[in-house]
Design a protein around this motif. Structure first.
Motif, PDB file in Angstrom:
ATOM      1  N   GLU A   1       1.186  -1.867   0.300  1.00 52.04           N
ATOM      2  CA  GLU A   1       0.019  -0.065  -0.226  1.00 52.04           C
ATOM      3  C   GLU A   1       1.043   0.923  -0.030  1.00 52.04           C
ATOM      4  O   GLU A   1       0.679   2.285  -0.650  1.00 52.04           O
ATOM      5  CB  GLU A   1      -1.098  -0.388   1.128  1.00 52.04           C
ATOM      6  CG  GLU A   1      -1.676   1.172   1.508  1.00 52.04           C
ATOM      7  CD  GLU A   1      -2.918   0.851   2.804  1.00 52.04           C
ATOM      8  OE1 GLU A   1      -3.394   2.792   2.690  1.00 52.04           O
ATOM      9  OE2 GLU A   1      -2.796   0.256   3.208  1.00 52.04           O
ATOM     10  N   VAL A   2       1.672   1.114   0.718  1.00 51.96           N
ATOM     11  CA  VAL A   2       2.673   2.310   1.281  1.00 51.96           C
ATOM     12  C   VAL A   2       3.244   2.468   0.210  1.00 51.96           C
ATOM     13  O   VAL A   2       3.777   3.942  -1.187  1.00 51.96           O
ATOM     14  CB  VAL A   2       4.099   1.817   2.242  1.00 51.96           C
ATOM     15  CG1 VAL A   2       4.857   3.069   1.890  1.00 51.96           C
ATOM     16  CG2 VAL A   2       2.670   2.402   3.318  1.00 51.96           C
ATOM     17  N   PHE A   3       4.453   1.534  -1.178  1.00 50.18           N
ATOM     18  CA  PHE A   3       4.688   1.832  -2.735  1.00 50.18           C
ATOM     19  C   PHE A   3       3.954   2.141  -3.222  1.00 50.18           C
ATOM     20  O   PHE A   3       4.465   3.198  -4.357  1.00 50.18           O
ATOM     21  CB  PHE A   3       5.311   0.415  -2.699  1.00 50.18           C
ATOM     22  CG  PHE A   3       6.361  -0.371  -2.110  1.00 50.18           C
ATOM     23  CD1 PHE A   3       7.444   0.512  -1.039  1.00 50.18           C
ATOM     24  CD2 PHE A   3       6.755  -1.881  -2.246  1.00 50.18           C
ATOM     25  CE1 PHE A   3       8.045   0.431  -0.802  1.00 50.18           C
ATOM     26  CE2 PHE A   3       7.631  -2.330  -1.022  1.00 50.18           C
ATOM     27  CZ  PHE A   3       8.969  -0.939  -0.426  1.00 50.18           C
ATOM     28  N   ASP A   4       2.137   1.810  -3.332  1.00 48.14           N
ATOM     29  CA  ASP A   4       1.372   2.443  -4.281  1.00 48.14           C
ATOM     30  C   ASP A   4       1.313   3.342  -4.567  1.00 48.14           C
ATOM     31  O   ASP A   4       1.295   4.467  -5.391  1.00 48.14           O
ATOM     32  CB  ASP A   4       0.484   2.022  -4.465  1.00 48.14           C
ATOM     33  CG  ASP A   4       0.481  -0.176  -4.648  1.00 48.14           C
ATOM     34  OD1 ASP A   4       0.224   0.156  -5.687  1.00 48.14           O
ATOM     35  OD2 ASP A   4      -0.727  -0.804  -4.611  1.00 48.14           O
ATOM     36  N   THR A   5       0.869   4.061  -3.132  1.00 51.50           N
ATOM     37  CA  THR A   5       1.689   5.724  -2.900  1.00 51.50           C
ATOM     38  C   THR A   5       2.444   6.509  -2.825  1.00 51.50           C
ATOM     39  O   THR A   5       2.537   7.495  -3.730  1.00 51.50           O
ATOM     40  CB  THR A   5       1.268   6.095  -1.146  1.00 51.50           C
ATOM     41  OG1 THR A   5      -0.234   4.838  -1.026  1.00 51.50           O
ATOM     42  CG2 THR A   5       1.251   7.249  -1.137  1.00 51.50           C
ATOM     43  N   LEU A   6       3.239   5.985  -2.615  1.00 51.62           N
ATOM     44  CA  LEU A   6       4.898   6.854  -2.969  1.00 51.62           C
ATOM     45  C   LEU A   6       5.720   7.263  -4.718  1.00 51.62           C
ATOM     46  O   LEU A   6       6.001   7.668  -4.642  1.00 51.62           O
ATOM     47  CB  LEU A   6       6.031   6.311  -2.008  1.00 51.62           C
ATOM     48  CG  LEU A   6       5.454   6.383  -0.206  1.00 51.62           C
ATOM     49  CD1 LEU A   6       7.218   5.870   0.306  1.00 51.62           C
ATOM     50  CD2 LEU A   6       5.327   8.274   0.072  1.00 51.62           C
ATOM     51  N   LEU A   7       5.056   5.989  -4.817  1.00 53.64           N
ATOM     52  CA  LEU A   7       5.644   5.587  -6.466  1.00 53.64           C
ATOM     53  C   LEU A   7       4.820   6.128  -7.087  1.00 53.64           C
ATOM     54  O   LEU A   7       4.663   5.190  -8.241  1.00 53.64           O
ATOM     55  CB  LEU A   7       6.653   4.076  -6.387  1.00 53.64           C
ATOM     56  CG  LEU A   7       7.455   3.931  -5.168  1.00 53.64           C
ATOM     57  CD1 LEU A   7       7.804   1.859  -5.334  1.00 53.64           C
ATOM     58  CD2 LEU A   7       8.610   4.877  -5.820  1.00 53.64           C
ATOM     59  N   ASP A   8       3.164   6.829  -6.958  1.00 53.64           N
ATOM     60  CA  ASP A   8       2.491   6.983  -7.776  1.00 53.64           C
ATOM     61  C   ASP A   8       3.062   8.111  -8.669  1.00 53.64           C
ATOM     62  O   ASP A   8       2.100   8.960  -9.493  1.00 53.64           O
ATOM     63  CB  ASP A   8       1.467   6.936  -7.603  1.00 53.64           C
ATOM     64  CG  ASP A   8       0.542   8.107  -6.710  1.00 53.64           C
ATOM     65  OD1 ASP A   8       1.927   8.902  -6.860  1.00 53.64           O
ATOM     66  OD2 ASP A   8       0.041   8.638  -5.933  1.00 53.64           O
ATOM     67  N   GLY A   9       3.992   9.019  -8.638  1.00 51.23           N
ATOM     68  CA  GLY A   9       4.512   9.870  -9.567  1.00 51.23           C
ATOM     69  C   GLY A   9       4.289  11.454  -8.528  1.00 51.23           C
ATOM     70  O   GLY A   9       4.697  12.612  -8.991  1.00 51.23           O
ATOM     71  N   ARG A  10       3.835  10.954  -7.532  1.00 42.68           N
ATOM     72  CA  ARG A  10       3.728  12.756  -6.472  1.00 42.68           C
ATOM     73  C   ARG A  10       4.526  13.080  -5.941  1.00 42.68           C
ATOM     74  O   ARG A  10       4.676  13.804  -5.299  1.00 42.68           O
ATOM     75  CB  ARG A  10       2.719  11.916  -5.292  1.00 42.68           C
ATOM     76  CG  ARG A  10       2.892  11.060  -4.111  1.00 42.68           C
ATOM     77  CD  ARG A  10       2.366  11.101  -2.983  1.00 42.68           C
ATOM     78  NE  ARG A  10       1.512   9.856  -3.546  1.00 42.68           N
ATOM     79  CZ  ARG A  10      -0.209   9.524  -3.318  1.00 42.68           C
ATOM     80  NH1 ARG A  10      -0.107  10.019  -1.991  1.00 42.68           N
ATOM     81  NH2 ARG A  10      -0.922   9.631  -3.679  1.00 42.68           N
ATOM     82  N   ASN A  11       6.061  12.592  -6.172  1.00 44.87           N
ATOM     83  CA  ASN A  11       7.152  12.476  -5.048  1.00 44.87           C
ATOM     84  C   ASN A  11       8.061  13.075  -6.505  1.00 44.87           C
ATOM     85  O   ASN A  11       9.116  13.120  -5.831  1.00 44.87           O
ATOM     86  CB  ASN A  11       7.705  11.569  -4.540  1.00 44.87           C
ATOM     87  CG  ASN A  11       6.353  11.191  -2.875  1.00 44.87           C
ATOM     88  OD1 ASN A  11       6.584  12.602  -2.479  1.00 44.87           O
ATOM     89  ND2 ASN A  11       6.794  10.143  -2.863  1.00 44.87           N
ATOM     90  N   ALA A  12       7.571  13.168  -7.890  1.00 45.34           N
ATOM     91  CA  ALA A  12       8.515  13.391  -8.671  1.00 45.34           C
ATOM     92  C   ALA A  12       9.279  14.694  -9.073  1.00 45.34           C
ATOM     93  O   ALA A  12       8.382  15.596  -9.727  1.00 45.34           O
ATOM     94  CB  ALA A  12       8.230  13.165 -10.130  1.00 45.34           C
ATOM     95  N   HIS A  13       9.569  15.326  -7.646  1.00 47.74           N
ATOM     96  CA  HIS A  13       9.743  16.662  -8.192  1.00 47.74           C
ATOM     97  C   HIS A  13      11.180  17.383  -6.715  1.00 47.74           C
ATOM     98  O   HIS A  13      10.846  16.444  -5.548  1.00 47.74           O
ATOM     99  CB  HIS A  13       8.972  17.476  -8.007  1.00 47.74           C
ATOM    100  CG  HIS A  13       8.413  17.340  -6.419  1.00 47.74           C
ATOM    101  ND1 HIS A  13       7.283  16.325  -6.240  1.00 47.74           N
ATOM    102  CD2 HIS A  13       7.955  17.896  -4.574  1.00 47.74           C
ATOM    103  CE1 HIS A  13       6.349  16.912  -5.155  1.00 47.74           C
ATOM    104  NE2 HIS A  13       7.031  17.555  -4.156  1.00 47.74           N
ATOM    105  N   VAL A  14      11.856  18.270  -6.551  1.00 44.85           N
ATOM    106  CA  VAL A  14      13.116  18.119  -5.511  1.00 44.85           C
ATOM    107  C   VAL A  14      12.128  18.930  -4.688  1.00 44.85           C
ATOM    108  O   VAL A  14      11.408  19.909  -5.087  1.00 44.85           O
ATOM    109  CB  VAL A  14      14.253  18.559  -6.133  1.00 44.85           C
ATOM    110  CG1 VAL A  14      14.713  17.666  -6.971  1.00 44.85           C
ATOM    111  CG2 VAL A  14      13.505  20.477  -6.822  1.00 44.85           C
ATOM    112  N   SER A  15      12.679  19.102  -3.103  1.00 49.74           N
ATOM    113  CA  SER A  15      12.564  19.932  -1.972  1.00 49.74           C
ATOM    114  C   SER A  15      13.447  20.509  -1.714  1.00 49.74           C
ATOM    115  O   SER A  15      14.339  20.210  -1.633  1.00 49.74           O
ATOM    116  CB  SER A  15      11.406  18.805  -0.806  1.00 49.74           C
ATOM    117  OG  SER A  15      10.136  18.589  -1.673  1.00 49.74           O
ATOM    118  N   ASP A  16      12.995  21.902  -0.848  1.00 49.42           N
ATOM    119  CA  ASP A  16      13.980  22.553  -0.729  1.00 49.42           C
ATOM    120  C   ASP A  16      14.174  22.491   0.927  1.00 49.42           C
ATOM    121  O   ASP A  16      15.341  23.682   0.833  1.00 49.42           O
ATOM    122  CB  ASP A  16      14.361  24.170  -1.567  1.00 49.42           C
ATOM    123  CG  ASP A  16      13.150  24.503  -0.345  1.00 49.42           C
ATOM    124  OD1 ASP A  16      12.058  24.437   0.193  1.00 49.42           O
ATOM    125  OD2 ASP A  16      12.221  26.087  -0.353  1.00 49.42           O
TER     126      ASP A  16
END
Length: 285
Positions: free
Chosen positions: A242-257
């Motif tokens: 369930e966590v992998f489905d969440t984290l790896l759906d593209g929502r984190n495809a950006h950098v943070s500062d």
């Protein structure tokens, strides 16, 4: 010495910080960074009498400490995590622990109740939401696949991720712990400096080692079945997929500062991490 480092050094004298998971991937780095900054580190693990799931062990570990780093042994969004973190936060506040820093996960919806539980505990809190660790490729089950089989099988598809060096997490945590109220009530979101797919990350490792390492993407269902075949309990398999489905759906495809905001410098680059670990023989058979 950077401004952040100078500030940490000035405010760390005489502080005692509890570090949960002090032998783990992030806790070991937090402990080293805290000691380097002049803090007294109190390691908290079952070996030292602390157990996240046994409240009777908490008071002796927390009493007399000024701050604590909280890293759960299970996923921060796992069943029971919110209850444990909230209860420990209340205990810490009652014992006079002034600052708590919780390790959370960037983009993980399942972690939000745990973050909120800490917020509601009354303790001075900071949440650190971290991107996927670079060190997941060099420590734990993934490194064994690369070293022994020459292949990484994982359900990440071609989704890019800004892999984060855990040493940056440690530096941010120590700064947050030693900065008074500056980061109280804040959520700090951290990532590495650039986006890479898992396949591109493995390719960088292959280039540094000279080995023909490959990445093969599978579905989360297939990955879960493989975990079950290795003896991972069904409830843990369900939680992880369930966590992998969440984290790896593209929502984190950006950098943070967050790293630059707190430390005044860029995050460590994934390529530097790879070269260091390759030189140390991490992926050598």
């Amino acid at each position: 010495m950077t401004n952040a480092a100078e500030h940490t050094a000035r405010n760390s004298q005489g502080m005692t910080v509890v570090v949960t998971g002090a032998s783990g991937r992030t806790g070991s780095r937090v402990a080293r960074a805290a000691e380097a900054a002049g803090l007294t580190v109190r390691a908290a693990s079952r070996a030292t009498g602390f157990d996240w799931w046994d409240r009777s062990t908490w008071a002796d570990t927390l009493r007399g400490a000024d701050a604590a780093y909280l890293a759960l042994p299970s996923d921060v969004g796992a069943p029971g995590a919110a209850e444990a973190v909230g209860a420990l936060g209340r205990e810490a506040a009652g014992l006079g622990v002034r600052r708590l820093v919780l390790l959370s996960a960037r983009g993980e919806d399942q972690a939000l109740p745990t973050e909120e539980a800490l917020h509601d505990s009354g303790a001075g809190r900071t949440v650190v939401r971290a991107a996927w660790f670079a060190q997941n490729f060099s420590e734990g089950p993934l490194v064994a696949e690369l070293r022994e089989r020459g292949e990484l099988v994982f359900p990440a598809g071609e989704v890019p991720e800004p892999f984060l060096d855990v040493r940056d997490i440690a530096d941010v945590v120590v700064t947050a712990l030693t900065s008074g109220d500056r980061y109280a009530g804040r959520t700090l979101t951290l990532s590495g400096a650039r986006l890479l797919t898992f396949g591109e990350a493995v390719a960088e490792i292959a280039g540094a080692t000279g080995r023909p390492l490959t990445y093969r993407s599978v579905s989360t269902r297939a990955y879960g079945e493989a975990l079950a075949g290795f003896g991972v309990p069904p409830d843990e398999v369900a939680g992880l997929t369930e966590v992998f489905d969440t984290l790896l759906d593209g929502r984190n495809a950006h950098v943070s500062d967050g790293v630059r905001e707190v430390l005044g410098r860029a995050p460590r680059d994934f390529g530097d991490f790879v070269r260091e670990e390759a030189a140390a023989g991490t992926w050598t058979v």
